[in-house]
Motif scaffolding. Structure first.
Motif, PDB file in Angstrom:
ATOM      1  N   MET A 275     -39.433  -4.017 143.816  1.00 28.24           N
ATOM      2  CA  MET A 275     -38.694  -2.785 143.636  1.00 28.24           C
ATOM      3  C   MET A 275     -39.663  -1.720 143.107  1.00 28.24           C
ATOM      4  N   ALA A 276     -39.685  -0.572 143.707  1.00 34.73           N
ATOM      5  CA  ALA A 276     -40.605   0.501 143.324  1.00 34.73           C
ATOM      6  C   ALA A 276     -40.331   0.944 141.897  1.00 34.73           C
ATOM      7  N   GLY A 277     -41.405   1.169 141.128  1.00 30.62           N
ATOM      8  CA  GLY A 277     -41.292   1.671 139.768  1.00 30.62           C
ATOM      9  C   GLY A 277     -41.015   0.591 138.736  1.00 30.62           C
ATOM     10  N   ARG A 278     -40.803  -0.634 139.158  1.00 25.43           N
ATOM     11  CA  ARG A 278     -40.520  -1.716 138.225  1.00 25.43           C
ATOM     12  C   ARG A 278     -41.786  -2.524 138.007  1.00 25.43           C
ATOM     13  N   ARG A 279     -42.076  -2.832 136.736  1.00 20.16           N
ATOM     14  CA  ARG A 279     -43.268  -3.607 136.413  1.00 20.16           C
ATOM     15  C   ARG A 279     -43.119  -5.015 136.961  1.00 20.16           C
ATOM     16  N   GLN A 280     -44.179  -5.508 137.566  1.00 26.85           N
ATOM     17  CA  GLN A 280     -44.170  -6.841 138.157  1.00 26.85           C
ATOM     18  C   GLN A 280     -44.864  -7.844 137.233  1.00 26.85           C
ATOM     19  N   PHE A 281     -44.919  -7.531 135.937  1.00 27.03           N
ATOM     20  CA  PHE A 281     -45.539  -8.429 134.972  1.00 27.03           C
ATOM     21  C   PHE A 281     -44.788  -8.310 133.654  1.00 27.03           C
ATOM     22  N   ASP A 282     -44.969  -9.298 132.799  1.00 29.48           N
ATOM     23  CA  ASP A 282     -44.346  -9.297 131.480  1.00 29.48           C
ATOM     24  C   ASP A 282     -45.139  -8.324 130.604  1.00 29.48           C
ATOM     25  N   GLU A 283     -44.589  -7.146 130.431  1.00 27.57           N
ATOM     26  CA  GLU A 283     -45.329  -6.089 129.740  1.00 27.57           C
ATOM     27  C   GLU A 283     -45.650  -6.464 128.294  1.00 27.57           C
ATOM     28  N   ARG A 284     -44.708  -7.034 127.596  1.00 29.05           N
ATOM     29  CA  ARG A 284     -44.943  -7.375 126.188  1.00 29.05           C
ATOM     30  C   ARG A 284     -46.107  -8.354 126.055  1.00 29.05           C
ATOM     31  N   GLN A 285     -46.096  -9.383 126.877  1.00 26.02           N
ATOM     32  CA  GLN A 285     -47.164 -10.371 126.842  1.00 26.02           C
ATOM     33  C   GLN A 285     -48.499  -9.737 127.240  1.00 26.02           C
ATOM     34  N   ALA A 286     -48.481  -8.916 128.267  1.00 26.43           N
ATOM     35  CA  ALA A 286     -49.716  -8.266 128.718  1.00 26.43           C
ATOM     36  C   ALA A 286     -50.286  -7.361 127.627  1.00 26.43           C
ATOM     37  N   LEU A 287     -49.420  -6.620 126.949  1.00 27.18           N
ATOM     38  CA  LEU A 287     -49.895  -5.727 125.893  1.00 27.18           C
ATOM     39  C   LEU A 287     -50.481  -6.501 124.723  1.00 27.18           C
ATOM     40  N   GLU A 288     -49.909  -7.651 124.396  1.00 27.30           N
ATOM     41  CA  GLU A 288     -50.482  -8.497 123.339  1.00 27.30           C
ATOM     42  C   GLU A 288     -51.880  -8.973 123.733  1.00 27.30           C
ATOM     43  N   GLN A 289     -52.038  -9.339 125.002  1.00 31.55           N
ATOM     44  CA  GLN A 289     -53.349  -9.792 125.484  1.00 31.55           C
ATOM     45  C   GLN A 289     -54.349  -8.639 125.509  1.00 31.55           C
ATOM     46  N   VAL A 290     -53.899  -7.461 125.880  1.00 34.08           N
ATOM     47  CA  VAL A 290     -54.759  -6.277 125.870  1.00 34.08           C
ATOM     48  C   VAL A 290     -55.231  -5.984 124.458  1.00 34.08           C
ATOM     49  N   LEU A 291     -54.313  -6.023 123.503  1.00 37.35           N
ATOM     50  CA  LEU A 291     -54.673  -5.786 122.104  1.00 37.35           C
ATOM     51  C   LEU A 291     -55.733  -6.781 121.651  1.00 37.35           C
ATOM     52  N   ASP A 292     -55.558  -8.032 122.006  1.00 39.96           N
ATOM     53  CA  ASP A 292     -56.523  -9.061 121.620  1.00 39.96           C
ATOM     54  C   ASP A 292     -57.914  -8.768 122.181  1.00 39.96           C
ATOM     55  N   VAL A 293     -57.984  -8.320 123.420  1.00 45.01           N
ATOM     56  CA  VAL A 293     -59.289  -8.009 124.024  1.00 45.01           C
ATOM     57  C   VAL A 293     -59.946  -6.826 123.306  1.00 45.01           C
ATOM     58  N   PHE A 294     -59.189  -5.766 123.076  1.00 46.02           N
ATOM     59  CA  PHE A 294     -59.756  -4.617 122.353  1.00 46.02           C
ATOM     60  C   PHE A 294     -60.219  -5.046 120.958  1.00 46.02           C
TER      61      PHE A 294
END
Length: 193
Positions: free
Chosen positions: A1-20
């Motif tokens: 569906m257009a405009g809908r995230r195709q990933f678990d945003e909360r989990q992805a953001l936690e992983q992004v924070l860890d990398v930074f």
């Protein structure tokens, strides 16, 4: 569906924070973030535009959680106990992990590749928020008359020491040294009551 995230945003953001947090802002690429999250680079770009926007997004969450935890530690009775609990929290935070993860905000503040005004504003937001919490706590009735300097000045000194503790921990890797320094500082700022 257009405009809908195709990933678990909360989990992805936690992983992004860890990398930074582990690598630092300047040393982190969008490819690193895509690899850590399992989200394709194009999807990250589509969702967040660029690395800076993504960093600002995760840093806002980090700031909110950090300030909430700091406020909870400062809520205990007595300014001396509140400050000791606050510093236990900050020291535990920066020494967590193996190797110790350090401090995201200080790591970012000292990264010359993280000097863009929006990032500096975000860092100031955390530090100003921390200073505000400390000023508020030290302005309460149980602290009035016990401080050797006005609450706002004490708060500024205390925030500065939190940043200095990060550097000292990275050199000495000795939390007991940090706690001893903090106790001495609190003895200077808060008269026995």
């Amino acid at each position: 569906m257009a405009g809908r995230r195709q990933f678990d945003e909360r989990q992805a953001l936690e992983q992004v924070l860890d990398v930074f947090w582990r690598q630092g802002y300047g040393a982190t690429s969008m490819a690193d973030l895509a690899s850590a999250t399992g989200v394709q680079r194009g999807s990250l770009y589509h969702a967040y535009r660029d690395k800076e926007t993504l960093f600002l997004r995760v840093f806002e969450d980090y700031k909110d959680a950090f300030l909430a935890d700091a406020a909870a530690r400062l809520a205990c009775p007595g300014p001396r106990r509140a400050l000791l609990d606050f510093f236990d929290f900050t020291i535990d935070s920066l020494t967590a992990g193996t190797p110790a993860r350090g401090c995201l905000s200080t790591r970012t503040a000292t990264d010359v590749r993280a000097a863009a005004p929006p990032i500096r504003d975000a860092l100031r937001g955390l530090l100003d928020g921390l200073e505000g919490l400390l000023t508020e706590r030290l302005s309460r009735d149980d602290a009035v008359g016990l401080l050797t300097v006005p609450p706002a000045e004490a708060a500024r000194i205390l925030v500065t020491v939190t940043r200095g503790n990060v550097v000292m921990e990275s050199v000495y890797e000795d939390p007991s040294r940090l706690r001893a320094t903090v106790k001495s500082l609190i003895d200077v700022l808060v008269r026995a009551g």
